[in-house]
Design a protein around this motif. Structure first.
Motif, PDB file in Angstrom:
ATOM      1  N   ALA A 521      33.426  12.454   4.649  1.00  0.00           N
ATOM      2  CA  ALA A 521      33.880  11.507   3.538  1.00  0.00           C
ATOM      3  C   ALA A 521      34.413  11.870   2.446  1.00  0.00           C
ATOM      4  CB  ALA A 521      32.985  10.315   3.567  1.00  0.00           C
ATOM      5  N   ALA A 522      35.299  11.317   1.697  1.00  0.00           N
ATOM      6  CA  ALA A 522      35.852  12.227   0.357  1.00  0.00           C
ATOM      7  C   ALA A 522      34.591  11.663  -0.589  1.00  0.00           C
ATOM      8  CB  ALA A 522      36.978  11.516   0.202  1.00  0.00           C
ATOM      9  N   SER A 523      33.872  10.659  -0.377  1.00  0.00           N
ATOM     10  CA  SER A 523      32.734  10.312  -1.372  1.00  0.00           C
ATOM     11  C   SER A 523      31.594  11.290  -1.187  1.00  0.00           C
ATOM     12  CB  SER A 523      32.362   8.694  -1.162  1.00  0.00           C
ATOM     13  OG  SER A 523      31.673   8.831   0.181  1.00  0.00           O
ATOM     14  N   GLY A 524      31.593  11.943  -0.201  1.00  0.00           N
ATOM     15  CA  GLY A 524      30.456  12.797   0.045  1.00  0.00           C
ATOM     16  C   GLY A 524      29.192  12.171   0.535  1.00  0.00           C
ATOM     17  N   LYS A 525      29.140  10.758   0.887  1.00  0.00           N
ATOM     18  CA  LYS A 525      28.216  10.179   1.496  1.00  0.00           C
ATOM     19  C   LYS A 525      28.200  10.245   2.940  1.00  0.00           C
ATOM     20  CE  LYS A 525      28.253   6.758  -2.209  1.00  0.00           C
ATOM     21  NZ  LYS A 525      26.887   6.894  -2.726  1.00  0.00           N
ATOM     22  N   PRO A 526      26.830  10.402   3.624  1.00  0.00           N
ATOM     23  CA  PRO A 526      26.860  10.627   5.017  1.00  0.00           C
ATOM     24  C   PRO A 526      27.326   9.417   5.537  1.00  0.00           C
ATOM     25  CG  PRO A 526      24.580  10.235   3.904  1.00  0.00           C
ATOM     26  CD  PRO A 526      25.720  10.361   2.749  1.00  0.00           C
ATOM     27  N   LEU A 527      27.814   9.526   7.087  1.00  0.00           N
ATOM     28  CA  LEU A 527      27.975   8.522   7.963  1.00  0.00           C
ATOM     29  C   LEU A 527      26.719   7.839   8.394  1.00  0.00           C
ATOM     30  CD1 LEU A 527      30.514   6.947   9.446  1.00  0.00           C
ATOM     31  CD2 LEU A 527      30.209   8.764  11.113  1.00  0.00           C
ATOM     32  N   ARG A 528      26.895   6.445   8.283  1.00  0.00           N
ATOM     33  CA  ARG A 528      25.668   5.508   8.604  1.00  0.00           C
ATOM     34  C   ARG A 528      25.927   4.972  10.085  1.00  0.00           C
ATOM     35  NH1 ARG A 528      25.139   1.186   5.617  1.00  0.00           N
ATOM     36  NH2 ARG A 528      27.362   1.280   5.129  1.00  0.00           N
ATOM     37  N   ILE A 529      24.955   4.426  10.727  1.00  0.00           N
ATOM     38  CA  ILE A 529      25.124   3.843  12.053  1.00  0.00           C
ATOM     39  C   ILE A 529      25.884   2.238  11.742  1.00  0.00           C
ATOM     40  CG2 ILE A 529      22.962   2.683  12.033  1.00  0.00           C
ATOM     41  CD1 ILE A 529      24.993   3.679  15.082  1.00  0.00           C
ATOM     42  N   SER A 530      25.394   1.621  10.585  1.00  0.00           N
ATOM     43  CA  SER A 530      25.922   0.374  10.409  1.00  0.00           C
ATOM     44  C   SER A 530      24.688  -0.367   9.392  1.00  0.00           C
ATOM     45  CB  SER A 530      25.845  -0.601  11.750  1.00  0.00           C
ATOM     46  OG  SER A 530      26.191  -2.067  11.555  1.00  0.00           O
ATOM     47  N   ASP A 531      25.492  -1.525   8.638  1.00  0.00           N
ATOM     48  CA  ASP A 531      24.855  -2.288   7.671  1.00  0.00           C
ATOM     49  C   ASP A 531      23.451  -3.091   8.729  1.00  0.00           C
ATOM     50  OD1 ASP A 531      26.021  -1.410   5.623  1.00  0.00           O
ATOM     51  OD2 ASP A 531      27.382  -3.279   5.435  1.00  0.00           O
ATOM     52  N   ASN A 532      23.965  -3.255   9.985  1.00  0.00           N
ATOM     53  CA  ASN A 532      23.005  -4.057  10.760  1.00  0.00           C
ATOM     54  C   ASN A 532      22.341  -2.966  11.627  1.00  0.00           C
ATOM     55  OD1 ASN A 532      21.642  -5.673  12.677  1.00  0.00           O
ATOM     56  ND2 ASN A 532      23.397  -6.998  12.675  1.00  0.00           N
ATOM     57  N   VAL A 533      21.410  -2.363  11.150  1.00  0.00           N
ATOM     58  CA  VAL A 533      20.598  -1.247  11.878  1.00  0.00           C
ATOM     59  C   VAL A 533      19.907  -1.956  13.225  1.00  0.00           C
ATOM     60  CG1 VAL A 533      18.739   0.252  11.760  1.00  0.00           C
ATOM     61  CG2 VAL A 533      20.135  -0.207   9.660  1.00  0.00           C
ATOM     62  N   PHE A 534      19.358  -3.261  13.037  1.00  0.00           N
ATOM     63  CA  PHE A 534      18.946  -3.439  14.161  1.00  0.00           C
ATOM     64  C   PHE A 534      19.861  -3.887  15.625  1.00  0.00           C
ATOM     65  CE2 PHE A 534      17.877  -7.406  16.849  1.00  0.00           C
ATOM     66  CZ  PHE A 534      16.478  -6.987  17.462  1.00  0.00           C
ATOM     67  N   MET A 535      20.828  -4.361  15.299  1.00  0.00           N
ATOM     68  CA  MET A 535      21.935  -4.709  16.343  1.00  0.00           C
ATOM     69  C   MET A 535      22.100  -3.256  16.983  1.00  0.00           C
ATOM     70  SD  MET A 535      25.610  -6.512  16.079  1.00  0.00           S
ATOM     71  CE  MET A 535      26.493  -6.890  17.593  1.00  0.00           C
ATOM     72  N   PHE A 536      22.321  -2.397  16.061  1.00  0.00           N
ATOM     73  CA  PHE A 536      22.610  -0.829  16.876  1.00  0.00           C
ATOM     74  C   PHE A 536      21.583   0.079  17.037  1.00  0.00           C
ATOM     75  CE2 PHE A 536      26.549  -2.964  14.974  1.00  0.00           C
ATOM     76  CZ  PHE A 536      27.141  -2.991  16.153  1.00  0.00           C
ATOM     77  N   LYS A 537      20.458  -0.653  17.129  1.00  0.00           N
ATOM     78  CA  LYS A 537      19.107   0.576  16.985  1.00  0.00           C
ATOM     79  C   LYS A 537      18.913   1.251  18.417  1.00  0.00           C
ATOM     80  CE  LYS A 537      16.243  -3.453  18.902  1.00  0.00           C
ATOM     81  NZ  LYS A 537      15.955  -2.988  20.060  1.00  0.00           N
ATOM     82  N   ASP A 538      19.485   0.605  19.348  1.00  0.00           N
ATOM     83  CA  ASP A 538      19.480   1.522  20.444  1.00  0.00           C
ATOM     84  C   ASP A 538      20.665   2.420  20.698  1.00  0.00           C
ATOM     85  OD1 ASP A 538      17.034   0.206  21.232  1.00  0.00           O
ATOM     86  OD2 ASP A 538      17.984  -1.352  22.118  1.00  0.00           O
ATOM     87  N   VAL A 539      21.624   2.476  20.006  1.00  0.00           N
ATOM     88  CA  VAL A 539      22.623   3.433  20.068  1.00  0.00           C
ATOM     89  C   VAL A 539      22.264   4.850  19.911  1.00  0.00           C
ATOM     90  CG1 VAL A 539      25.078   3.880  19.341  1.00  0.00           C
ATOM     91  CG2 VAL A 539      24.234   1.684  19.652  1.00  0.00           C
ATOM     92  N   LYS A 540      22.471   5.760  20.831  1.00  0.00           N
ATOM     93  CA  LYS A 540      22.069   7.132  20.546  1.00  0.00           C
ATOM     94  C   LYS A 540      23.056   7.951  19.753  1.00  0.00           C
ATOM     95  CE  LYS A 540      20.611   9.197  24.151  1.00  0.00           C
ATOM     96  NZ  LYS A 540      20.188   9.867  25.288  1.00  0.00           N
ATOM     97  N   VAL A 541      23.027   8.162  18.763  1.00  0.00           N
ATOM     98  CA  VAL A 541      24.126   8.982  17.884  1.00  0.00           C
ATOM     99  C   VAL A 541      23.746  10.706  18.172  1.00  0.00           C
ATOM    100  CG1 VAL A 541      25.049   9.398  15.764  1.00  0.00           C
ATOM    101  CG2 VAL A 541      24.297   7.280  16.352  1.00  0.00           C
ATOM    102  N   LEU A 542      24.642  11.272  18.667  1.00  0.00           N
ATOM    103  CA  LEU A 542      24.593  12.920  18.724  1.00  0.00           C
ATOM    104  C   LEU A 542      25.362  13.651  17.752  1.00  0.00           C
ATOM    105  CD1 LEU A 542      24.642  13.097  22.608  1.00  0.00           C
ATOM    106  CD2 LEU A 542      22.755  12.912  21.094  1.00  0.00           C
ATOM    107  N   HIS A 543      24.986  14.429  16.950  1.00  0.00           N
ATOM    108  CA  HIS A 543      25.646  15.150  16.123  1.00  0.00           C
ATOM    109  C   HIS A 543      25.951  16.522  16.803  1.00  0.00           C
ATOM    110  CE1 HIS A 543      25.432  12.344  12.608  1.00  0.00           C
ATOM    111  NE2 HIS A 543      24.154  12.247  13.078  1.00  0.00           N
ATOM    112  N   ASN A 544      27.247  16.846  17.001  1.00  0.00           N
ATOM    113  CA  ASN A 544      27.550  18.217  17.682  1.00  0.00           C
ATOM    114  C   ASN A 544      28.420  18.808  16.784  1.00  0.00           C
ATOM    115  OD1 ASN A 544      28.349  20.051  19.179  1.00  0.00           O
ATOM    116  ND2 ASN A 544      28.346  19.177  21.354  1.00  0.00           N
ATOM    117  N   GLU A 545      28.204  19.746  15.992  1.00  0.00           N
ATOM    118  CA  GLU A 545      29.038  20.519  15.132  1.00  0.00           C
ATOM    119  C   GLU A 545      29.452  21.796  15.599  1.00  0.00           C
ATOM    120  OE1 GLU A 545      29.910  18.978  12.597  1.00  0.00           O
ATOM    121  OE2 GLU A 545      28.596  17.389  12.660  1.00  0.00           O
ATOM    122  N   ARG A 546      29.847  21.994  16.918  1.00  0.00           N
ATOM    123  CA  ARG A 546      30.229  23.129  17.295  1.00  0.00           C
ATOM    124  C   ARG A 546      31.686  23.264  17.083  1.00  0.00           C
ATOM    125  NH1 ARG A 546      33.042  22.271  22.128  1.00  0.00           N
ATOM    126  NH2 ARG A 546      32.567  20.502  23.275  1.00  0.00           N
TER     127      ARG A 546
END
Length: 546
Positions: A521-546
């Motif tokens: 992001a140009a702002s330098g801010k990290p990518l978040r799951i959502s403003d609604n953390v509860f709704m997406f609490k079971d989503v598995k987010v994998l960071h693969n930087e290969r």
């Protein structure tokens, strides 16, 4: 329509041809003559000598049948007659490059069944006073006739074969009128559409699994097979200008267009302008209108976004009316390649240029257009090497949606349409893209947007993409105001779902896995799951930087 019928009369060996496109062709001596009969059909006389000449050259011109091309005289009868004769004898149709053909609001449609080269000619389509707003100016039709197969009473999702023997590849359309789906929610709410599917089979009934059957049909109330033309048909060139209607702003769609109802068609090099739009008008259903066909390509074509007008929707509230220059309905394998539009793709006073329903395998490649859209579902779609404008990508459906090498100027990479349940049953792949929101007052950025309360029955289970892969994404959020918390993968799809106490009547199946690789992001801010953390609490987010 009936097949072409040739009747050889004993007196003078006069040939009378009842053409499929509602014209009667005679072959008397004398001159080429076109007249409008009181029964509404065109009566066309072409003397034997002229017929022999046309058959020898293999082509005819609009001017051969009386078109003036002066921009003033109404040429629609001459144009329709030219195509009727060409269809009867398998001839190519050509426009005169220096001509300007004026087409009035007369309810006359020219039927195209042979290659047509509009070239550098201009066409003025005057919609200020039309006899029938739904009458296409040109319709591209097959010479093959549809029929209703028997013995097919049900279908299963992903079924690979139908117990049918067909004369060749066919486009199959099935409907169960006793099941309603796409029950729309919101200002344009409705009671839904009959369950529908469209797919291609070969002569042995084998389904093309690149565009599979997507629903279980416990019952079939109608089934139609349309044989697919294996010979390509080409339509090239032409500079068209629509003088816009001045009708009341309500949902009385105008279909004054080129309607493609034949499979295996290519449209190339066409240009469409719109003029005369004022402070009111009725919407358009698409100048390039592709429907009930397969394998259609539109390339190197310039189109125009239509001005947005408002009316009162079915829920009694003001709504902006969808109005299109591209329409795709009940069609499989439709591609738009290197297509652009005449007006600013970021100007919100013009509606998004494309709308579709019941499509499969839709493609944008190398396009600069204000919107890609699938209302009542698309199965598999690809947008690549393209720039999308203020309305971005809007879709619901199933299969795989791929967005690659694109710049998106809308509010998100993809908006899962809330009015149809924000559903995508399948996978979303985003690679090598830039998200650059054009909204001046944007306070937050989400990659995937939509809305789902779980309280409305859309006629099907609603899903979020099961797996989302995002690779090499640049997010230009440099102009977001102070207080911005950084980009989110998901928008807040349901602000009321804050904890376990919220109960969905129609559960919304959430994403299982998001794979991120090189998202910046140009702002330098990290990518978040959502403003609604509860709704997406079971989503598995994998960071693969290969």
């Amino acid at each position: 329509m009936k097949h072409t019928l040739l009747i050889i009369c004993l007196l003078g060996f006069t040939v009378v041809s009842r053409a499929q496109d509602d014209a009667v062709i005679t072959s008397y001596k004398g001159n080429i003559h076109v007249r409008n009969h009181e029964d509404g059909r065109l009566h066309i006389n072409v003397p034997p000598k002229s017929t022999r000449k046309f058959k020898a050259t293999g082509k005819i011109w609009y001017s051969d049948f009386g078109a003036k091309g002066d921009g003033k005289a109404d040429d629609i009868d001459a144009i329709a007659a030219t195509h009727a004769f060409a269809n009867a004898y398998g001839l190519t149709v050509r426009a005169d490059d220096k001509a300007t053909y004026y087409i009035s609001g007369k309810a006359r449609t020219a039927t195209i069944k042979t290659d047509t080269h509009f070239g550098k000619a201009s066409f003025i389509i005057d919609d200020t006073d039309v006899e029938r707003r739904g009458a296409a100016v040109f319709v591209v039709r097959s010479g093959k006739q549809p029929y209703m197969p028997t013995g097919i009473t049900s279908l299963r999702k992903n079924q690979a074969k139908l117990q049918l023997t067909l004369p060749g590849p066919c486009l199959i359309t099935v409907t169960n009128a006793n099941v309603k789906q796409y029950i729309r929610f919101g200002p344009n709410q409705n009671s839904g559409s009959p369950q529908t599917d469209i797919f291609v089979v070969d002569g042995n009934g084998n389904v093309d699994m690149d565009a599979p059957i997507i629903w279980d049909f416990d019952q079939i109330t109608s089934i139609t097979a349309l044989p697919i033309d294996e010979t390509p048909l080409e339509i090239t060139g032409g500079i068209f200008t629509t003088i816009a209607n001045q009708a009341e702003s309500k949902y009385t769609y105008y279909g004054r267009n080129i309607a493609i109802r034949r499979s295996n068609v290519t449209v190339e090099g066409l240009v469409h302008h719109v003029t005369g739009e004022g402070d009111h008008g009725a919407p358009y259903s698409g100048f390039i209108d592709v429907g009930n066909c397969a394998y259609v390509t539109v390339k190197n074509t310039v189109l125009t976004g239509r001005k947005t007008y408002t009316t009162i929707g079915s829920a009694g509230r003001p709504v902006s009316m969808g109005t299109y220059d591209i329409s795709v309905n009940r069609a499989v394998n439709v591609s738009f390649i290197n297509c652009t539009q005449t007006n600013d793709i970021t100007d919100p006073t013009y509606w998004g240029i494309m709308g579709s329903n019941f499509g499969k395998n839709l493609l944008y490649d190398g396009c600069t257009l204000s919107r890609f859209d699938a209302h009542q579902g698309v199965a598999n779609a690809t947008v690549r090497n393209s720039t999308l404008g203020h309305m971005g990508i809007n879709a619901i459906g199933s299969g795989t949606f791929t967005v690659a090498n694109c710049t998106i100027l809308g509010r998100s990479i993809i908006n899962l349409r809330p009015d149809y349940g924000s559903t995508w049953q399948g996978e979303l792949i985003i690679r090598n893209c830039v998200l650059r929101p054009s909204a001046k007052k944007l306070s937050h950025v989400s990659l995937i947007t939509g809305s789902q309360t779980g309280l409305h029955d859309f006629g099907y289970i609603c899903y979020m993409p099961e797996r989302i892969t995002i690779e090499n994404l640049e997010i230009d959020d440099s102009n977001i105001p102070a207080g911005y918390g950084g980009p989110a993968i998901f928008a807040d799809f349901n602000p009321q779902m804050k904890d376990e106490s919220y109960q969905e009547q129609f559960p919304y199946v959430k994403t299982k896995e998001v794979i991120l690789r090189n998202v910046k992001a140009a702002s330098g801010k990290p990518l978040r799951i959502s403003d609604n953390v509860f709704m997406f609490k079971d989503v598995k987010v994998l960071h693969n930087e290969r």
